[in-house]
Scaffold this active site. Structure first.
Site, short mmCIF file in Angstrom:
data_model
loop_
_atom_site.label_atom_id
_atom_site.label_comp_id
_atom_site.label_asym_id
_atom_site.label_seq_id
_atom_site.Cartn_x
_atom_site.Cartn_y
_atom_site.Cartn_z
N ARG A 34 0.83 -1.21 0.00
CA ARG A 34 0.00 0.00 0.00
C ARG A 34 0.86 1.26 0.00
O ARG A 34 0.56 2.24 -0.68
CB ARG A 34 -0.92 -0.01 1.22
N HIS B 128 0.65 4.14 -2.79
CA HIS B 128 0.35 5.54 -2.46
C HIS B 128 1.47 6.48 -2.89
O HIS B 128 1.23 7.67 -3.11
CB HIS B 128 0.08 5.68 -0.96
N ASP B 129 2.68 5.98 -2.99
CA ASP B 129 3.77 6.81 -3.50
C ASP B 129 3.81 6.77 -5.02
O ASP B 129 4.13 7.76 -5.67
CB ASP B 129 5.12 6.33 -2.96
N GLY C 244 3.40 8.56 -8.82
CA GLY C 244 4.46 9.51 -8.93
C GLY C 244 5.60 9.01 -8.06
O GLY C 244 5.81 9.48 -6.95
N GLU D 175 2.61 14.76 2.27
CA GLU D 175 1.65 13.73 1.89
C GLU D 175 1.22 12.86 3.06
O GLU D 175 0.07 12.44 3.17
CB GLU D 175 2.23 12.86 0.78
N ASN E 272 -3.76 9.25 4.06
CA ASN E 272 -2.56 8.55 4.50
C ASN E 272 -2.51 8.51 6.03
O ASN E 272 -3.07 7.64 6.66
CB ASN E 272 -1.30 9.21 3.93
N PRO F 75 -7.36 6.76 -5.45
CA PRO F 75 -8.78 6.40 -5.53
C PRO F 75 -9.43 6.45 -4.16
O PRO F 75 -8.83 6.08 -3.15
CB PRO F 75 -8.74 4.97 -6.08
N HIS G 145 -6.04 -6.05 -2.88
CA HIS G 145 -6.95 -6.07 -1.74
C HIS G 145 -7.27 -7.48 -1.28
O HIS G 145 -8.20 -7.67 -0.49
CB HIS G 145 -8.24 -5.30 -2.07
N ASP H 27 -10.05 -9.75 3.18
CA ASP H 27 -10.38 -11.15 2.97
C ASP H 27 -10.03 -11.93 4.23
O ASP H 27 -8.87 -12.28 4.46
CB ASP H 27 -9.59 -11.71 1.77
N THR I 67 -7.89 -15.52 3.81
CA THR I 67 -6.44 -15.54 3.52
C THR I 67 -5.92 -14.11 3.60
O THR I 67 -5.44 -13.55 2.62
CB THR I 67 -6.18 -16.15 2.13
#
Length: 463
Positions: free
Chosen positions: A179, A183-184, A187, A204, A210, A279, A309, A366, A369
């Site tokens: 993640r 998120h980085d 860019g 950021e 974040n 998103p 995810h 999930d 797993t």
């Protein structure tokens, strides 16, 4: 759009509303005409029958406060960069864009102006898609596997040891590192790692998207510290993050894949850039497709990356709107499996105060797993068990749903595509070469001798 037919000026606001969900129009210099840049056309598949006076409509939309609407030139220059035209002969258009060609070709009742606008929009859409792809290919050619073979031969091994050591005591860290990379990497310049910058602007990390949800920062710190001892001022923080995300994915069940390196670290980090760059949990497929398209990704690649995810989770606040007071006619989101929703309500009771919101737990995407990267995410979507609204939305879109079904049926194919998409993600808007960015010695701070670029708006341009 949406099976509608437009018959003239009476529907103009409906037309513009629908277009605005697929297009962004940016003003260029008035003397040079208008630049129209479509940042998203994947959802554009119209049975358009007529748009009255298209140039006047665009002008009124473009200059809403003018007493007398300027005339838009008949010949609108798209101001496209040269590499776009080199890319066009080899460009394979997404299937969705072909619908525009068919619509324009079949529009035998349209007048010449309407056809001109439709063809123009199509050309700009093709060019925008091609330009993003070209930029990624040019960046990829400047990164290479084995970049540190001569300057820091054990760089990747050192990073892997740091990730493996943490994973041994906390397997959930794999999701955190993936993640953090994502998120980085809309860019990829390690700007998300900065605690502060000389400008003093909020970074950021401080964005609500974040903040306290970021995990794995300490792993990056440990790897970077070891690298500075072995190879001072050599390995960038952006490359450390890319290596760490790969190693995390491998520890979570994927085959280890090669990661091209050679990125440099950025010196700017702005919290204000985050909301439009990531998103939202509530995004529709159209929203997500537009966001990924701006970075050069196809809708299929977007769905493949969503498979991340299958590990990690989300705090209750990210999806509780699906459990309580969903709409005037439904207490909870009808797209969510009822048994699953009942389980989530026990984990995330309706908070009475803001303090209660902060105390709510993080819920696994999930639960079966939770620490393994696999296709269970796609299986869950098919039974209404997507945790976020943006996840379950994939099943409401015909094209996305088909990809979900294919990924669920072929885990090996998804794993290959996911690794390829992760590499591509690491090529988005990177800094490369001695003249761009720097090699930070501490990933949390820019180097002491850094010259921070100044962006000042002056009449006629930007300094």
């Amino acid at each position: 759009f949406s099976g509608k037919s437009y018959t003239g000026d009476n529907d103009i606001f409906s037309i513009l509303s629908d277009i605005s969900r697929n297009c962004t129009f940016n003003k260029h210099e008035r003397s040079s005409g208008i630049k129209v840049e479509l940042v998203h056309l994947f959802s554009l598949s119209p049975p358009l029958t007529q748009i009255a006076e298209p140039r006047r409509i665009l002008a009124e939309w473009y200059f809403p406060n003018e007493e007398k609407t300027p005339e838009i030139p008949n010949k609108i220059s798209p101001f496209l960069p040269p590499q776009t035209f080199r890319a066009l002969p080899n460009l394979i258009l997404p299937e969705e864009s072909a619908a525009v060609v068919v619509a324009a070709a079949a529009a035998v009742t349209m007048n010449k102006d309407v056809l001109t606008v439709l063809v123009f929009l199509l050309v700009v859409a093709i060019a925008r898609h091609a330009t993003a792809s070209v930029e990624l290919r040019e960046t990829a050619s400047r990164l290479r596997v084995g970049y540190y073979n001569s300057t820091c031969p054990k760089a990747e091994e050192i990073v892997r040891e740091a990730v493996t050591a943490r994973h041994a005591v906390d397997p959930t860290i794999a999701a955190g590192l993936i993640r953090l990379y994502f998120h980085d990497c809309f860019g990829c310049d390690a700007s998300i790692l900065l605690d502060e910058t000389p400008s003093g602007d909020p970074v950021e990390k401080s964005s609500s998207a974040n903040g306290f949800t970021l995990r794995g920062l300490d792993v990056i710190d440990a790897a970077k510290s070891a690298l500075e001892s072995a190879c001072p001022a050599t390995v960038s923080c952006a490359d450390v993050l890319a290596f760490a995300a790969r190693d995390a994915a491998a520890l979570a069940g994927l085959r280890r894949y090669a990661v091209p390196a050679g990125r440099r670290d950025g010196v700017v980090s702005l919290a204000s850039d985050v909301p439009s760059g990531l998103p939202s949990p509530a995004y529709s497929v159209d929203n997500m497709t537009a966001l990924f398209a701006r970075k050069g990704f196809s809708p299929a690649e977007m769905v493949v990356l969503a498979g991340a995810h299958s590990v990690g989770g989300a705090h209750c606040v990210a999806f509780s709107n699906r459990l309580y007071n969903f709409s005037a006619t439904a207490e909870q989101d009808p797209a969510m499996d009822a048994t699953y929703a009942a389980h989530l309500r026990t984990l995330c009771p309706l908070p009475a105060t803001l303090a209660d919101v902060a105390k709510q737990p993080k819920v696994d995407f999930d639960p079966r797993t939770a620490t393994t990267l696999d296709t269970s995410y796609y299986v869950g979507l098919q039974t209404g068990r997507g945790l976020l609204a943006s996840d379950q939305a994939l099943m409401r879109d015909r094209r996305a749903r088909a990809i979900v079904q294919r990924m669920a049926q072929d885990p090996r194919k998804w794993a290959r595509k996911f690794a390829k998409a992760m590499v591509k993600l690491g090529e988005v808007e990177v800094l490369v070469g001695d003249k761009e960015g720097q090699i930070r010695t501490d990933c949390r701070f820019v180097n002491a001798d850094t010259d921070i670029p100044f962006f000042g708006i002056i009449p006629g341009g930007i300094l």
